[in-house]
Write a protein that holds these residues in place. Structure first.
Motif, mmCIF file in Angstrom:
data_model
loop_
_atom_site.group_PDB
_atom_site.id
_atom_site.type_symbol
_atom_site.label_atom_id
_atom_site.label_comp_id
_atom_site.label_asym_id
_atom_site.label_seq_id
_atom_site.Cartn_x
_atom_site.Cartn_y
_atom_site.Cartn_z
ATOM 1 N N GLU A 131 -19.884 6.076 -4.958
ATOM 2 C CA GLU A 131 -21.140 5.388 -4.667
ATOM 3 C C GLU A 131 -21.909 5.070 -5.947
ATOM 4 O OE1 GLU A 131 -19.857 7.483 -1.039
ATOM 5 O OE2 GLU A 131 -20.057 8.114 -3.126
ATOM 6 N N GLU A 132 -21.859 5.980 -6.912
ATOM 7 C CA GLU A 132 -22.547 5.762 -8.188
ATOM 8 C C GLU A 132 -21.879 4.630 -8.975
ATOM 9 O OE1 GLU A 132 -23.365 8.184 -12.330
ATOM 10 O OE2 GLU A 132 -23.283 9.339 -10.469
ATOM 11 N N ILE A 133 -20.561 4.625 -8.988
ATOM 12 C CA ILE A 133 -19.833 3.555 -9.688
ATOM 13 C C ILE A 133 -20.140 2.212 -9.027
ATOM 14 C CG2 ILE A 133 -17.526 2.635 -10.207
ATOM 15 C CD1 ILE A 133 -16.600 5.606 -10.431
ATOM 16 N N ALA A 134 -20.163 2.181 -7.691
ATOM 17 C CA ALA A 134 -20.461 0.941 -6.966
ATOM 18 C C ALA A 134 -21.859 0.434 -7.303
ATOM 19 C CB ALA A 134 -20.328 1.163 -5.458
ATOM 20 N N ALA A 135 -22.841 1.326 -7.302
ATOM 21 C CA ALA A 135 -24.218 0.920 -7.602
ATOM 22 C C ALA A 135 -24.328 0.389 -9.023
ATOM 23 C CB ALA A 135 -25.177 2.091 -7.391
ATOM 24 N N THR A 136 -23.681 1.048 -9.965
ATOM 25 C CA THR A 136 -23.719 0.617 -11.365
ATOM 26 C C THR A 136 -23.082 -0.760 -11.537
ATOM 27 O OG1 THR A 136 -23.659 2.905 -12.133
ATOM 28 C CG2 THR A 136 -22.980 1.206 -13.719
ATOM 29 N N ALA A 137 -21.980 -0.994 -10.833
ATOM 30 C CA ALA A 137 -21.238 -2.254 -10.977
ATOM 31 C C ALA A 137 -21.756 -3.361 -10.068
ATOM 32 C CB ALA A 137 -19.762 -2.017 -10.692
ATOM 33 N N GLY A 138 -22.600 -3.010 -9.100
ATOM 34 C CA GLY A 138 -23.099 -4.020 -8.165
ATOM 35 C C GLY A 138 -22.049 -4.496 -7.183
ATOM 36 N N VAL A 139 -21.187 -3.567 -6.740
ATOM 37 C CA VAL A 139 -20.131 -3.892 -5.780
ATOM 38 C C VAL A 139 -20.199 -2.889 -4.621
ATOM 39 C CG1 VAL A 139 -18.627 -4.866 -7.574
ATOM 40 C CG2 VAL A 139 -18.390 -2.449 -6.942
ATOM 41 N N THR A 140 -19.391 -3.114 -3.600
ATOM 42 C CA THR A 140 -19.347 -2.167 -2.488
ATOM 43 C C THR A 140 -18.496 -0.955 -2.870
ATOM 44 O OG1 THR A 140 -17.363 -3.076 -1.443
ATOM 45 C CG2 THR A 140 -19.500 -4.070 -0.810
ATOM 46 N N VAL A 141 -18.675 0.115 -2.136
ATOM 47 C CA VAL A 141 -17.876 1.316 -2.378
ATOM 48 C C VAL A 141 -16.407 1.030 -2.083
ATOM 49 C CG1 VAL A 141 -17.620 3.766 -1.862
ATOM 50 C CG2 VAL A 141 -19.877 2.733 -1.805
ATOM 51 N N ALA A 142 -16.136 0.192 -1.094
ATOM 52 C CA ALA A 142 -14.743 -0.165 -0.780
ATOM 53 C C ALA A 142 -14.085 -0.894 -1.954
ATOM 54 C CB ALA A 142 -14.674 -1.012 0.480
ATOM 55 N N GLU A 143 -14.839 -1.708 -2.676
ATOM 56 C CA GLU A 143 -14.273 -2.384 -3.855
ATOM 57 C C GLU A 143 -13.920 -1.371 -4.936
ATOM 58 O OE1 GLU A 143 -16.139 -6.490 -4.782
ATOM 59 O OE2 GLU A 143 -17.636 -5.435 -3.556
ATOM 60 N N VAL A 144 -14.748 -0.356 -5.096
ATOM 61 C CA VAL A 144 -14.442 0.710 -6.058
ATOM 62 C C VAL A 144 -13.189 1.447 -5.605
ATOM 63 C CG1 VAL A 144 -15.265 2.856 -7.106
ATOM 64 C CG2 VAL A 144 -16.864 0.961 -6.730
ATOM 65 N N LEU A 145 -13.110 1.747 -4.335
ATOM 66 C CA LEU A 145 -11.955 2.433 -3.769
ATOM 67 C C LEU A 145 -10.669 1.674 -4.094
ATOM 68 C CD1 LEU A 145 -11.100 4.736 -1.692
ATOM 69 C CD2 LEU A 145 -11.117 2.891 -0.027
ATOM 70 N N ARG A 146 -10.683 0.353 -3.895
ATOM 71 C CA ARG A 146 -9.485 -0.467 -4.148
ATOM 72 C C ARG A 146 -9.138 -0.540 -5.636
ATOM 73 N NH1 ARG A 146 -11.794 -3.300 0.246
ATOM 74 N NH2 ARG A 146 -12.924 -4.742 -1.089
ATOM 75 N N ALA A 147 -10.104 -0.240 -6.507
ATOM 76 C CA ALA A 147 -9.868 -0.309 -7.949
ATOM 77 C C ALA A 147 -9.449 1.035 -8.552
ATOM 78 C CB ALA A 147 -11.127 -0.817 -8.647
ATOM 79 N N LEU A 148 -9.382 2.075 -7.728
ATOM 80 C CA LEU A 148 -8.968 3.380 -8.246
ATOM 81 C C LEU A 148 -7.543 3.305 -8.785
ATOM 82 C CD1 LEU A 148 -10.355 5.805 -5.500
ATOM 83 C CD2 LEU A 148 -11.183 5.552 -7.853
ATOM 84 N N PRO A 149 -7.220 4.139 -9.767
ATOM 85 C CA PRO A 149 -5.845 4.158 -10.286
ATOM 86 C C PRO A 149 -4.838 4.467 -9.181
ATOM 87 C CG PRO A 149 -7.321 5.412 -11.710
ATOM 88 C CD PRO A 149 -8.107 5.058 -10.480
ATOM 89 N N ASP A 150 -3.610 3.994 -9.376
ATOM 90 C CA ASP A 150 -2.537 4.224 -8.398
ATOM 91 C C ASP A 150 -2.448 5.699 -8.028
ATOM 92 O OD1 ASP A 150 -1.828 1.579 -8.241
ATOM 93 O OD2 ASP A 150 -0.144 1.744 -9.644
ATOM 94 N N GLY A 151 -2.305 5.949 -6.749
ATOM 95 C CA GLY A 151 -2.138 7.305 -6.261
ATOM 96 C C GLY A 151 -3.424 8.010 -5.888
#
Length: 164
Positions: free
Chosen positions: A19-39
């Motif tokens: 949630e913190e990464i999403a707020a900082t980047a101005g994106v949804t939490v789901a977008e952060v989720l999809r950008a996580l490293p493989d695995g």
């Protein structure tokens, strides 16, 4: 080449809450989720909602978290029995009780990432708008180790449903 706001947010605080990464980047939490490293995240369709909730009933004490950004509520308790009625999955336990709208869940993510210096495992439920509805983290004992059997149950459920 200029880094995206999401890449910059990850670089600045790679272990921060999603949630913190999403707020900082101005994106949804789901977008952060999809950008996580493989695995780190395995996503399945929200149509598995009832099956996942029922499987987690057997895990024992877990930590259920609802994070609105302004409020982070945590309940440490087993996932109670539930039933489907009028489009909701109705939890019928104490202290965890409530009504979860089935059609609101688009994605369920099995997330395994380091937090506070330790690997954490959670099952996260995401809405169609890309917001996290709630998360269920595996329980830990006083030594901060996973409760017996939970990690194996998490891994088995993730493998079974991601192969479906």
């Amino acid at each position: 080449m200029t880094a995206t706001p999401l890449a910059t947010a990850f670089a600045e605080k790679p272990m921060a809450p999603l949630e913190e990464i999403a707020a900082t980047a101005g994106v949804t939490v789901a977008e952060v989720l999809r950008a996580l490293p493989d695995g780190e995240a395995v996503c399945i369709a929200g149509s598995h909602f009832v099956e996942v909730m029922q499987a987690m009933r057997d895990w024992g004490e877990v930590t259920t978290i609802v994070n609105t950004g302004d409020v982070v509520l945590e309940v440490k308790a087993p996932i109670p029995d539930g039933s489907v009625a009028r489009g909701y999955y109705n939890l019928s336990g104490k202290p965890l009780h409530g009504h979860l709208k089935l059609e609101a869940c688009e994605t369920i993510a099995f997330v395994s990432r380091e937090m506070f210096g330790r690997l954490g495992h959670s099952v996260q439920f995401y809405s169609h708008a890309g917001n996290c509805m709630f998360k269920v983290y595996l329980g830990r004992d006083e030594a901060r180790n996973f409760l017996p059997g939970q990690e194996a149950a998490f891994t088995a459920l993730r493998a079974r449903l991601s192969a479906a």
